[in-house]
Design an enzyme around this catalytic site. Sequence first.
Site, PDB file in Angstrom:
ATOM      1  N   ASP A   1      25.961   8.976  47.606  1.00 18.85           N
ATOM      2  CA  ASP A   1      27.255   9.414  48.132  1.00 18.85           C
ATOM      3  C   ASP A   1      28.011  10.086  46.998  1.00 18.85           C
ATOM      4  O   ASP A   1      28.124   9.538  45.896  1.00 18.85           O
ATOM      5  CB  ASP A   1      28.043   8.206  48.675  1.00 18.85           C
ATOM      6  CG  ASP A   1      29.258   8.662  49.459  1.00 18.85           C
ATOM      7  OD1 ASP A   1      29.169   8.767  50.689  1.00 18.85           O
ATOM      8  OD2 ASP A   1      30.297   8.942  48.813  1.00 18.85           O
TER       9      ASP A   1
ATOM     10  N   ASN B   1      37.692  18.129  48.708  1.00 20.25           N
ATOM     11  CA  ASN B   1      38.043  18.867  49.930  1.00 20.25           C
ATOM     12  C   ASN B   1      39.552  19.101  50.035  1.00 20.25           C
ATOM     13  O   ASN B   1      39.995  20.203  50.351  1.00 20.25           O
ATOM     14  CB  ASN B   1      37.567  18.097  51.163  1.00 20.25           C
ATOM     15  CG  ASN B   1      36.182  18.562  51.603  1.00 20.25           C
ATOM     16  OD1 ASN B   1      35.769  19.672  51.281  1.00 20.25           O
ATOM     17  ND2 ASN B   1      35.474  17.713  52.323  1.00 20.25           N
TER      18      ASN B   1
ATOM     19  N   ASP C   1      31.869  22.480  50.337  1.00 19.83           N
ATOM     20  CA  ASP C   1      30.535  22.957  50.724  1.00 19.83           C
ATOM     21  C   ASP C   1      29.707  23.331  49.493  1.00 19.83           C
ATOM     22  O   ASP C   1      28.514  23.024  49.410  1.00 19.83           O
ATOM     23  CB  ASP C   1      30.661  24.185  51.642  1.00 19.83           C
ATOM     24  CG  ASP C   1      31.090  23.780  53.056  1.00 19.83           C
ATOM     25  OD1 ASP C   1      31.154  22.556  53.322  1.00 19.83           O
ATOM     26  OD2 ASP C   1      31.369  24.678  53.867  1.00 19.83           O
TER      27      ASP C   1
ATOM     28  N   GLU D   1      29.049  13.465  53.123  1.00 20.86           N
ATOM     29  CA  GLU D   1      28.645  13.728  51.748  1.00 20.86           C
ATOM     30  C   GLU D   1      27.551  12.776  51.306  1.00 20.86           C
ATOM     31  O   GLU D   1      27.370  12.504  50.136  1.00 20.86           O
ATOM     32  CB  GLU D   1      29.866  13.655  50.820  1.00 20.86           C
ATOM     33  CG  GLU D   1      30.460  12.274  50.610  1.00 20.86           C
ATOM     34  CD  GLU D   1      31.529  11.886  51.641  1.00 20.86           C
ATOM     35  OE1 GLU D   1      31.524  12.441  52.764  1.00 20.86           O
ATOM     36  OE2 GLU D   1      32.357  11.019  51.340  1.00 20.86           O
TER      37      GLU D   1
END
Lengths: 477, 123
Positions: free
Chosen positions: A337, A345, A354, A380
Site C-alpha cells: 500500500d 491526491n 496516477d 493504491e
Amino acid sequence: MHRLILIDPVASSRTQLAKRLEALGYTVTLAEDGIGGAGLALADPPDAVIADLWTPGASGVQICRFLRSEPATARVPVLLRGDETDRRNRFWARRAGAATLVGKGRVSELLRVLERELEAAAPERDDFFMQLPGGATDVRERIARHLDMALFESVIAAEVRSLSSCDTPQRLFDRLTQFLSQVHSYRWLAVYAPELSFFGIHHHPEGGDAAEEGARRVLGVTETQSPFRLEDDDTSDDLPRAEPIVQTVMLGRTPVGRIALSPSRSGEAAAESFVSILARELGGPLRVNLLVEETRRLASTDPLTGLLNRRAFAQWMAQEGPRAARYGHDLSVALLDVDHFKQVNDKYGHDAGDAVLIQVARAVRDVLRDADVVARWGGEEILMALPHTDRVGAQIACDRVRAAIEALEVVTTEGLSLSVTASLGVATLARGEAIEALITRADGAMYRAKRGGRNRVIADELDAQAAAEPSLLQGLA
Amino acid sequence: MSRAVMIVDDSPLVCRQVERALCASGYTVIQAADGREALEKLLAWPEISLVMCDINMPRMDGLEFLAQVRATPASAVPVVMLTTESQAELVRRAKELGARGWITKPFTPDALVATARKLLGDC
C-alpha cells in the site's frame, strides 16, 4: 498490326464480325470452338481473344479462365460475347477475368473495349508461346487439370478459413499443419506472427534444429522468440534442394505475419502457388487470434498501470494455489500500500496520484522475477504472488521492492518531483490454508507495517511461529 | 551464313530427332547433354542463335541453365524449353527466368522448324 483470335460457333456471325475487324486493320484468326481457339492462342499468343459465351467443347468463361491461368496467355485480354443482361453470366465473366461481356449485337461497344485493352496491354506484351503435342486433346486435358487445381485451391482456402474457430495460435498451427501435411509434401512449414509472439514450425523428427534455424533466418524471427515445434513423420526428410518459399500473410492491406515452406522434391513445382493460397487465407484466422489476445489482455489488465486486474489475479491464484499446496511448493503473497497516497491526491491532484501509481507499479515489476505475478488490487494497493518463495525469500524480495520505491523519484505531468514510500505485508501459504485466508493474513501484516511507522515490510506472525517450530522440535530432541 | 541451334537433352535419341528435323531445313545443330555442358558450348560458339533445352537433366537442370545464361554475354540468345513436363507452375518459372517458349514432348519436326523460323526471323 494487332492479331486477334475470334472464337464463334456460328459461321454467319463469325465472318460478319471478322470482316468488320479486318476492315479496321486487325489480323483475325478464326476458330469454331473454344478448345481449338485456346490451342491456337497458346501456340502463338495473339494480342486479344474474342470468344462467344457459348461455344462447343468449352464455354467462353472456361476458355477465359484457362487462358488467364496459362503463363503463355496470362496477359492476353479476353473479350466475351453473350447475354450481358443475365446477372450470372456477368458474375462468371468477371470472376474468370474477362475484359468485358457484351451482347452480340453491340459491336461498337466491343470495339471500344478492344481498343482500350490493346492500349493497356501494349507495354506488357511478351511473345512467350506454348506448343502442345496433341492439339485439342491436350487443351481439354489442361482445362480439366486447371479445374481440378481451382477446386483444390478453393477447398484449401475454405479449410484454412474454417480455422478461425481456433482461439490460440498454437491450436491454430496444430490444426493447420495436420491438414496441410495431408495435401502437400514439404520438409518444414513455419508461421511467424510477431504481434502474437508466435513462431510455429512443423518439421520431421530428424533435423528439427536445422529446420528451426532455416525458418528463423527466412522469417526474420527475433532471437528471444521461443519456437513452438511440432514434430511429425508426415513431413518429408528430403535433403533441401530449393530455397524455402516465404510470403507475407495479409489481411486486406495489413500484414499480420509471415509463412515459410521448405519444399520437398515431390512438392517443389506446386509449392509456390500453395504458399500463396495459404498467405492469402491465413490472415483471417491469425487476425481472430490477435483480437482474442487483445480482448483477453483488456479483460485481464488494469488500464492505468498495465498490471493484472483483480479478477485475473484471482484466476491465477485459483489455479496456482491448489497446485502449490498439492506439490508442497512454497507460495508467498505480499500486499503493498502506497503511504500517504490520499495526501498526494489531495495536494497535487489526481494526475499526480496516477503518475505515482504508474511508476510504483513499474518499479515493482522491475524488481520482481518474471514468474512473479503482480496485480492492482484496489486504489493504491498492489498484490504480489511469489511462487516457489518461502517466508525468508519473500521478505527479502519485498524489502527490495520497498527500497526501490523509496529510491523512486516520481515526476508528475506538471514536472513536480515527488518521493513516496510503501508499506508491505507478507504471508506464506500454510498447509491446508485457503487462498482468501492467505490474502487476509497479508492484509493484516500490511496494516501492522502501517501502524509500525510505514515504509517497512512485516511478515505475518503465523509464518514466524511456523518457522520457529522446527527449531523447537530440534531442541526437544 | 549458317546459324546454329543447340539442343540440350540428356537423351541422345531426342538430340538425334531434333538434329534430323532442323538439319533438313538447313540449320546447323549443336548438341549438349546437360545444362553445364550447354553453358560451356554457348559461350564457346557464337554461332548458336537459339537453344532448345530439356528440364530434367543431370548435373545442371534446364531451369538452372536458364538462370545461369542470364548472367553471361550470351543472355540475349533465345531459349525454348523442350520437355515432357507441362505444369503451369513450371512453365511460369521458366517464363520468369527468361524462356521464350515451351514445346511439350512429343514434338513434331514441323513444330520445331516453325519455332526456329519464328525465333530466328527466317522464312
